[in-house]
Write a protein that holds these residues in place. Sequence first.
Motif, PDB file in Angstrom:
ATOM      1  N   VAL A 141     -12.574  -2.628  24.593  1.00 56.44           N
ATOM      2  CA  VAL A 141     -13.442  -1.450  24.650  1.00 56.44           C
ATOM      3  C   VAL A 141     -12.965  -0.358  23.698  1.00 56.44           C
ATOM      4  N   VAL A 142     -11.653  -0.221  23.504  1.00 64.23           N
ATOM      5  CA  VAL A 142     -11.135   0.790  22.584  1.00 64.23           C
ATOM      6  C   VAL A 142     -11.523   0.469  21.138  1.00 64.23           C
ATOM      7  N   VAL A 143     -11.313  -0.775  20.728  1.00 62.79           N
ATOM      8  CA  VAL A 143     -11.662  -1.157  19.354  1.00 62.79           C
ATOM      9  C   VAL A 143     -13.171  -1.033  19.142  1.00 62.79           C
ATOM     10  N   GLU A 144     -13.939  -1.447  20.134  1.00 60.57           N
ATOM     11  CA  GLU A 144     -15.388  -1.339  20.029  1.00 60.57           C
ATOM     12  C   GLU A 144     -15.815   0.124  19.896  1.00 60.57           C
ATOM     13  N   ALA A 145     -15.199   0.999  20.683  1.00 58.69           N
ATOM     14  CA  ALA A 145     -15.539   2.428  20.616  1.00 58.69           C
ATOM     15  C   ALA A 145     -15.159   3.024  19.263  1.00 58.69           C
ATOM     16  N   ALA A 146     -14.011   2.608  18.723  1.00 60.96           N
ATOM     17  CA  ALA A 146     -13.587   3.101  17.414  1.00 60.96           C
ATOM     18  C   ALA A 146     -14.599   2.704  16.339  1.00 60.96           C
ATOM     19  N   ARG A 147     -15.026   1.459  16.374  1.00 58.56           N
ATOM     20  CA  ARG A 147     -15.992   0.996  15.376  1.00 58.56           C
ATOM     21  C   ARG A 147     -17.357   1.641  15.590  1.00 58.56           C
ATOM     22  N   ARG A 148     -17.741   1.834  16.842  1.00 57.99           N
ATOM     23  CA  ARG A 148     -19.006   2.495  17.137  1.00 57.99           C
ATOM     24  C   ARG A 148     -18.973   3.942  16.623  1.00 57.99           C
ATOM     25  N   ALA A 149     -17.846   4.620  16.805  1.00 61.01           N
ATOM     26  CA  ALA A 149     -17.724   5.993  16.317  1.00 61.01           C
ATOM     27  C   ALA A 149     -17.915   6.057  14.806  1.00 61.01           C
ATOM     28  N   VAL A 150     -17.311   5.110  14.083  1.00 59.43           N
ATOM     29  CA  VAL A 150     -17.452   5.085  12.623  1.00 59.43           C
ATOM     30  C   VAL A 150     -18.899   4.811  12.227  1.00 59.43           C
ATOM     31  N   GLU A 151     -19.551   3.937  12.973  1.00 56.80           N
ATOM     32  CA  GLU A 151     -20.964   3.654  12.680  1.00 56.80           C
ATOM     33  C   GLU A 151     -21.817   4.915  12.822  1.00 56.80           C
ATOM     34  N   ILE A 152     -21.498   5.727  13.820  1.00 55.17           N
ATOM     35  CA  ILE A 152     -22.288   6.936  14.085  1.00 55.17           C
ATOM     36  C   ILE A 152     -21.885   8.075  13.166  1.00 55.17           C
ATOM     37  N   GLY A 153     -20.576   8.310  13.051  1.00 57.71           N
ATOM     38  CA  GLY A 153     -20.097   9.513  12.371  1.00 57.71           C
ATOM     39  C   GLY A 153     -19.375   9.305  11.065  1.00 57.71           C
ATOM     40  N   GLY A 154     -19.173   8.059  10.680  1.00 53.70           N
ATOM     41  CA  GLY A 154     -18.483   7.798   9.426  1.00 53.70           C
ATOM     42  C   GLY A 154     -16.971   7.848   9.564  1.00 53.70           C
ATOM     43  N   ASP A 155     -16.296   7.802   8.433  1.00 57.13           N
ATOM     44  CA  ASP A 155     -14.835   7.796   8.409  1.00 57.13           C
ATOM     45  C   ASP A 155     -14.267   9.007   9.149  1.00 57.13           C
ATOM     46  N   GLY A 156     -13.271   8.751  10.020  1.00 56.18           N
ATOM     47  CA  GLY A 156     -12.628   9.821  10.755  1.00 56.18           C
ATOM     48  C   GLY A 156     -13.315  10.215  12.048  1.00 56.18           C
ATOM     49  N   ALA A 157     -14.366   9.531  12.427  1.00 57.24           N
ATOM     50  CA  ALA A 157     -15.089   9.862  13.658  1.00 57.24           C
ATOM     51  C   ALA A 157     -14.245   9.547  14.888  1.00 57.24           C
ATOM     52  N   GLU A 158     -14.615  10.162  16.022  1.00 57.76           N
ATOM     53  CA  GLU A 158     -13.821  10.038  17.241  1.00 57.76           C
ATOM     54  C   GLU A 158     -14.703   9.727  18.445  1.00 57.76           C
ATOM     55  N   ALA A 159     -14.092   9.031  19.426  1.00 55.76           N
ATOM     56  CA  ALA A 159     -14.768   8.687  20.674  1.00 55.76           C
ATOM     57  C   ALA A 159     -13.901   9.118  21.844  1.00 55.76           C
ATOM     58  N   VAL A 160     -14.523   9.303  22.993  1.00 55.40           N
ATOM     59  CA  VAL A 160     -13.825   9.640  24.234  1.00 55.40           C
ATOM     60  C   VAL A 160     -14.186   8.591  25.283  1.00 55.40           C
ATOM     61  N   LEU A 161     -13.163   8.000  25.903  1.00 53.86           N
ATOM     62  CA  LEU A 161     -13.355   7.022  26.980  1.00 53.86           C
ATOM     63  C   LEU A 161     -12.650   7.552  28.220  1.00 53.86           C
ATOM     64  N   VAL A 162     -13.390   7.727  29.317  1.00 51.55           N
ATOM     65  CA  VAL A 162     -12.818   8.269  30.548  1.00 51.55           C
ATOM     66  C   VAL A 162     -12.458   7.112  31.469  1.00 51.55           C
ATOM     67  N   SER A 163     -11.179   7.012  31.827  1.00 49.22           N
ATOM     68  CA  SER A 163     -10.709   5.864  32.589  1.00 49.22           C
ATOM     69  C   SER A 163      -9.676   6.311  33.615  1.00 49.22           C
ATOM     70  N   HIS A 164      -8.786   5.396  33.983  1.00 44.86           N
ATOM     71  CA  HIS A 164      -7.838   5.571  35.078  1.00 44.86           C
ATOM     72  C   HIS A 164      -6.407   5.381  34.569  1.00 44.86           C
ATOM     73  N   GLN A 165      -5.442   5.852  35.358  1.00 45.08           N
ATOM     74  CA  GLN A 165      -4.066   5.894  34.875  1.00 45.08           C
ATOM     75  C   GLN A 165      -3.538   4.533  34.429  1.00 45.08           C
ATOM     76  N   LEU A 166      -3.630   3.521  35.290  1.00 48.97           N
ATOM     77  CA  LEU A 166      -3.002   2.245  34.956  1.00 48.97           C
ATOM     78  C   LEU A 166      -3.641   1.562  33.747  1.00 48.97           C
ATOM     79  N   PRO A 167      -4.971   1.441  33.656  1.00 50.27           N
ATOM     80  CA  PRO A 167      -5.532   0.828  32.444  1.00 50.27           C
ATOM     81  C   PRO A 167      -5.167   1.582  31.168  1.00 50.27           C
ATOM     82  N   ILE A 168      -5.142   2.908  31.248  1.00 47.23           N
ATOM     83  CA  ILE A 168      -4.760   3.690  30.068  1.00 47.23           C
ATOM     84  C   ILE A 168      -3.306   3.419  29.706  1.00 47.23           C
ATOM     85  N   TRP A 169      -2.439   3.380  30.715  1.00 51.68           N
ATOM     86  CA  TRP A 169      -1.020   3.145  30.469  1.00 51.68           C
ATOM     87  C   TRP A 169      -0.784   1.753  29.911  1.00 51.68           C
ATOM     88  N   MET A 170      -1.532   0.765  30.386  1.00 48.02           N
ATOM     89  CA  MET A 170      -1.412  -0.587  29.851  1.00 48.02           C
ATOM     90  C   MET A 170      -1.852  -0.632  28.390  1.00 48.02           C
TER      91      MET A 170
END
Length: 229
Positions: A141-170
């Motif tokens: 999901v992180v790689v997909e979001a990064a590529r989706r951000a670039v598709e929308i906003g071009g080079d240097g674009a950013e995404a926000v994913l709201v999740s939980h402590q353990l998945p983020i830490w992993m």
Amino acid sequence: MSSLNAPSSATVHLLRHGQVHNPDRIVYGRLPDFHLSDLGHQMAEVAGQALAQRREQGAKLVYLAASPLTRTLETAAPVSRELELEIHPDERLIEPKNHFEGLHVNGSQLARVAHWPYMVNPLRPSWGETYRSQVARMAEVVVEAARRAVEIGGDGAEAVLVSHQLPIWMARRSAEGKFLPHDPRARQCNLASLTSMVFDDVHAGLPPRVVYSEPAAHLYPGINQLPGS
């Protein structure tokens, strides 16, 4: 080098939800209707404002997704408002399954024979979704979001994913090449914190750099957190 082959950078901010109203201190896991506390809503507002300030400073924040659980959607709401972005619910960002869900885990609970088969291998861990499984879905999901951000906003674009402590830490431990088994008390993933994955090239297949920040740190004093909550 042609523009078609130029590297495309992106940043994905993994935002942990704010404090949850949980007076009985149970493992709420994937249970429905666990809402943010009043303080948790304040934390979410602060995180949203921090991201909005980042945008004012020139960041191209163009995509927002969240775990479908109540507490993450409530945390995403002020981010959505501040950034004027639609929230895309994504099951891959959800809390891991946990055998102890719905229980207040203390010494007497752990002494019950019925729980013993679920505690035989803390390195996996045997009480819920494996660490490797969490890494696999979060990396996807992180790689997909990064590529989706670039598709929308071009080079240097950013995404926000709201999740939980353990998945983020992993996701962070995997990106940093560290062993997945760990002491839950040592996680650096506080309430409403941002674990930012910085990709120099979203198509290169290389692990991102990690930057960690706590926009709601001034709201932490006096909070007694459950590890992984």
